[in-house]
Design a protein around this motif. Structure first.
Motif, PDB file in Angstrom:
ATOM      1  N   ALA A 252       0.817  -1.216   0.000  1.00 37.41           N
ATOM      2  CA  ALA A 252       0.000   0.000   0.000  1.00 37.41           C
ATOM      3  C   ALA A 252       0.850   1.266   0.000  1.00 37.41           C
ATOM      4  CB  ALA A 252      -0.934  -0.002   1.210  1.00 37.41           C
ATOM      5  N   VAL A 253       2.040   1.225   0.601  1.00 39.78           N
ATOM      6  CA  VAL A 253       2.875   2.432   0.721  1.00 39.78           C
ATOM      7  C   VAL A 253       3.137   3.105  -0.632  1.00 39.78           C
ATOM      8  CG1 VAL A 253       5.219   3.237   1.289  1.00 39.78           C
ATOM      9  CG2 VAL A 253       3.882   1.957   2.963  1.00 39.78           C
ATOM     10  N   PRO A 254       3.516   2.394  -1.687  1.00 33.24           N
ATOM     11  CA  PRO A 254       3.736   3.096  -2.963  1.00 33.24           C
ATOM     12  C   PRO A 254       2.500   3.843  -3.467  1.00 33.24           C
ATOM     13  CG  PRO A 254       4.729   0.919  -3.050  1.00 33.24           C
ATOM     14  CD  PRO A 254       3.917   0.982  -1.775  1.00 33.24           C
ATOM     15  N   HIS A 255       1.324   3.322  -3.199  1.00 27.86           N
ATOM     16  CA  HIS A 255       0.097   4.010  -3.604  1.00 27.86           C
ATOM     17  C   HIS A 255      -0.110   5.277  -2.792  1.00 27.86           C
ATOM     18  CE1 HIS A 255      -1.444   0.963  -6.372  1.00 27.86           C
ATOM     19  NE2 HIS A 255      -0.898   0.076  -5.542  1.00 27.86           N
ATOM     20  N   ILE A 256       0.112   5.193  -1.494  1.00 25.32           N
ATOM     21  CA  ILE A 256      -0.040   6.363  -0.611  1.00 25.32           C
ATOM     22  C   ILE A 256       0.944   7.451  -1.029  1.00 25.32           C
ATOM     23  CG2 ILE A 256       0.275   7.161   1.773  1.00 25.32           C
ATOM     24  CD1 ILE A 256      -0.729   4.297   2.610  1.00 25.32           C
ATOM     25  N   VAL A 257       2.179   7.071  -1.269  1.00 27.46           N
ATOM     26  CA  VAL A 257       3.215   8.027  -1.665  1.00 27.46           C
ATOM     27  C   VAL A 257       2.901   8.626  -3.031  1.00 27.46           C
ATOM     28  CG1 VAL A 257       5.673   8.230  -2.240  1.00 27.46           C
ATOM     29  CG2 VAL A 257       4.962   6.976  -0.186  1.00 27.46           C
ATOM     30  N   LYS A 258       2.409   7.815  -3.951  1.00 28.56           N
ATOM     31  CA  LYS A 258       2.051   8.304  -5.296  1.00 28.56           C
ATOM     32  C   LYS A 258       0.931   9.346  -5.213  1.00 28.56           C
ATOM     33  CE  LYS A 258       0.669   6.595  -9.865  1.00 28.56           C
ATOM     34  NZ  LYS A 258      -0.713   6.899 -10.164  1.00 28.56           N
ATOM     35  N   ILE A 259      -0.078   9.059  -4.421  1.00 27.85           N
ATOM     36  CA  ILE A 259      -1.191  10.008  -4.276  1.00 27.85           C
ATOM     37  C   ILE A 259      -0.669  11.341  -3.743  1.00 27.85           C
ATOM     38  CG2 ILE A 259      -3.338  10.513  -3.035  1.00 27.85           C
ATOM     39  CD1 ILE A 259      -3.776   7.373  -3.018  1.00 27.85           C
ATOM     40  N   ALA A 260       0.142  11.305  -2.693  1.00 29.68           N
ATOM     41  CA  ALA A 260       0.666  12.549  -2.104  1.00 29.68           C
ATOM     42  C   ALA A 260       1.528  13.307  -3.102  1.00 29.68           C
ATOM     43  CB  ALA A 260       1.465  12.247  -0.852  1.00 29.68           C
ATOM     44  N   GLY A 261       2.224  12.598  -3.980  1.00 31.27           N
ATOM     45  CA  GLY A 261       3.073  13.236  -4.974  1.00 31.27           C
ATOM     46  C   GLY A 261       2.303  13.866  -6.117  1.00 31.27           C
TER      47      GLY A 261
ATOM     48  N   VAL B 273      11.033  12.121   0.633  1.00 30.46           N
ATOM     49  CA  VAL B 273      11.761  13.396   0.709  1.00 30.46           C
ATOM     50  C   VAL B 273      11.205  14.367  -0.330  1.00 30.46           C
ATOM     51  CG1 VAL B 273      14.005  14.511   0.404  1.00 30.46           C
ATOM     52  CG2 VAL B 273      13.843  12.366   1.665  1.00 30.46           C
ATOM     53  N   GLU B 274      11.028  13.882  -1.545  1.00 32.45           N
ATOM     54  CA  GLU B 274      10.489  14.727  -2.611  1.00 32.45           C
ATOM     55  C   GLU B 274       9.045  15.131  -2.313  1.00 32.45           C
ATOM     56  OE1 GLU B 274      10.173  17.018  -5.981  1.00 32.45           O
ATOM     57  OE2 GLU B 274      11.981  16.183  -5.084  1.00 32.45           O
ATOM     58  N   ASN B 275       8.261  14.209  -1.792  1.00 27.73           N
ATOM     59  CA  ASN B 275       6.866  14.538  -1.489  1.00 27.73           C
ATOM     60  C   ASN B 275       6.753  15.620  -0.421  1.00 27.73           C
ATOM     61  OD1 ASN B 275       6.085  12.661  -3.351  1.00 27.73           O
ATOM     62  ND2 ASN B 275       4.849  11.458  -1.956  1.00 27.73           N
ATOM     63  N   VAL B 276       7.597  15.544   0.593  1.00 26.70           N
ATOM     64  CA  VAL B 276       7.606  16.596   1.615  1.00 26.70           C
ATOM     65  C   VAL B 276       7.927  17.929   0.946  1.00 26.70           C
ATOM     66  CG1 VAL B 276       8.842  17.490   3.637  1.00 26.70           C
ATOM     67  CG2 VAL B 276       8.110  15.092   3.570  1.00 26.70           C
ATOM     68  N   SER B 277       8.894  17.925   0.068  1.00 29.73           N
ATOM     69  CA  SER B 277       9.278  19.149  -0.634  1.00 29.73           C
ATOM     70  C   SER B 277       8.132  19.697  -1.487  1.00 29.73           C
ATOM     71  CB  SER B 277      10.512  18.877  -1.503  1.00 29.73           C
ATOM     72  OG  SER B 277      10.894  20.033  -2.183  1.00 29.73           O
ATOM     73  N   LEU B 278       7.377  18.817  -2.124  1.00 32.81           N
ATOM     74  CA  LEU B 278       6.250  19.259  -2.952  1.00 32.81           C
ATOM     75  C   LEU B 278       5.193  20.002  -2.142  1.00 32.81           C
ATOM     76  CD1 LEU B 278       5.744  16.073  -5.163  1.00 32.81           C
ATOM     77  CD2 LEU B 278       6.612  18.298  -5.917  1.00 32.81           C
ATOM     78  N   HIS B 279       5.108  19.701  -0.871  1.00 30.63           N
ATOM     79  CA  HIS B 279       4.084  20.309  -0.014  1.00 30.63           C
ATOM     80  C   HIS B 279       4.669  21.333   0.964  1.00 30.63           C
ATOM     81  CE1 HIS B 279       0.818  17.819  -1.489  1.00 30.63           C
ATOM     82  NE2 HIS B 279       1.711  16.845  -1.569  1.00 30.63           N
ATOM     83  N   ARG B 280       5.900  21.759   0.720  1.00 33.92           N
ATOM     84  CA  ARG B 280       6.600  22.644   1.662  1.00 33.92           C
ATOM     85  C   ARG B 280       5.988  24.036   1.779  1.00 33.92           C
ATOM     86  NH1 ARG B 280       9.511  22.299  -2.936  1.00 33.92           N
ATOM     87  NH2 ARG B 280      10.124  24.235  -3.966  1.00 33.92           N
TER      88      ARG B 280
END
Length: 171
Positions: free
Chosen positions: A64-73, A118-125
């Motif tokens: 499930a983690v790759p799906h959660i990370v993909k959605i946030a990205g 790391v990239e996802n956090v940056s996208l929402h910074r």
């Protein structure tokens, strides 16, 4: 990444048995990724209780983690802090022996997703962050960089602990 339509979800396990319900929870999550109003606000409650139940994780957790990370990205608006906190908690549990090995077929996708935090956090910074979002984002970056002990400490911080640390009251 395992398709949400793949029947192999039923071969994966979560806290309550087979994980055939996880794809629908992930679909619901993708359709409503914004901050939740309360702890019972779905689908996060069901995802947390199934995938990271009392600190234990399962084969479905890793898939499930790759799906959660993909959605946030992919989301352009603010997201719920669980987009960072749940993957971090799953990786902490995995690395501290509270789950099975990652199924080989899904290991590469899982590890890429953890690194992508790391990239996802940056996208929402540039969004406004409350304290739970700040701590979750920091924990996600810590697990992505392999600092499991720091990530676990960040996820355990609350207002009381922060006050004790700031006032040097450690009894």
């Amino acid at each position: 990444m395992l398709s949400l339509d793949d029947i192999r979800w039923s071969e994966l396990q979560h806290a309550y048995g087979d994980a055939s319900n996880i794809p629908n929870l992930l679909r619901r999550l993708a359709s409503s990724p914004g901050p939740k109003r309360n702890d019972q606000d779905g689908p996060w409650f069901d995802l947390w209780s199934s995938l990271c139940h009392q600190g234990d994780v399962y084969s479905a957790s890793y898939v499930a983690v790759p799906h959660i990370v993909k959605i946030a990205g992919e989301v352009k608006e603010p997201v719920d802090f669980s987009f960072f906190q749940l993957p971090a908690a799953i990786e902490i549990a995995r690395r501290t022996g509270h789950g099975p090995d990652i199924p080989t077929a899904y290991a590469d996708d899982y590890h890429r997703a953890i690194a992508q935090l790391v990239e996802n956090v940056s996208l929402h910074r540039s969004e406004a962050w409350d304290q739970p979002m700040l701590l979750s984002a920091a924990a996600a970056q810590a697990v992505a960089k392999g600092h499991i002990d720091v990530a676990e400490a960040l996820l355990n911080l609350d207002a009381d602990w922060i006050a004790k640390i700031n006032s040097f009251e450690f009894d």
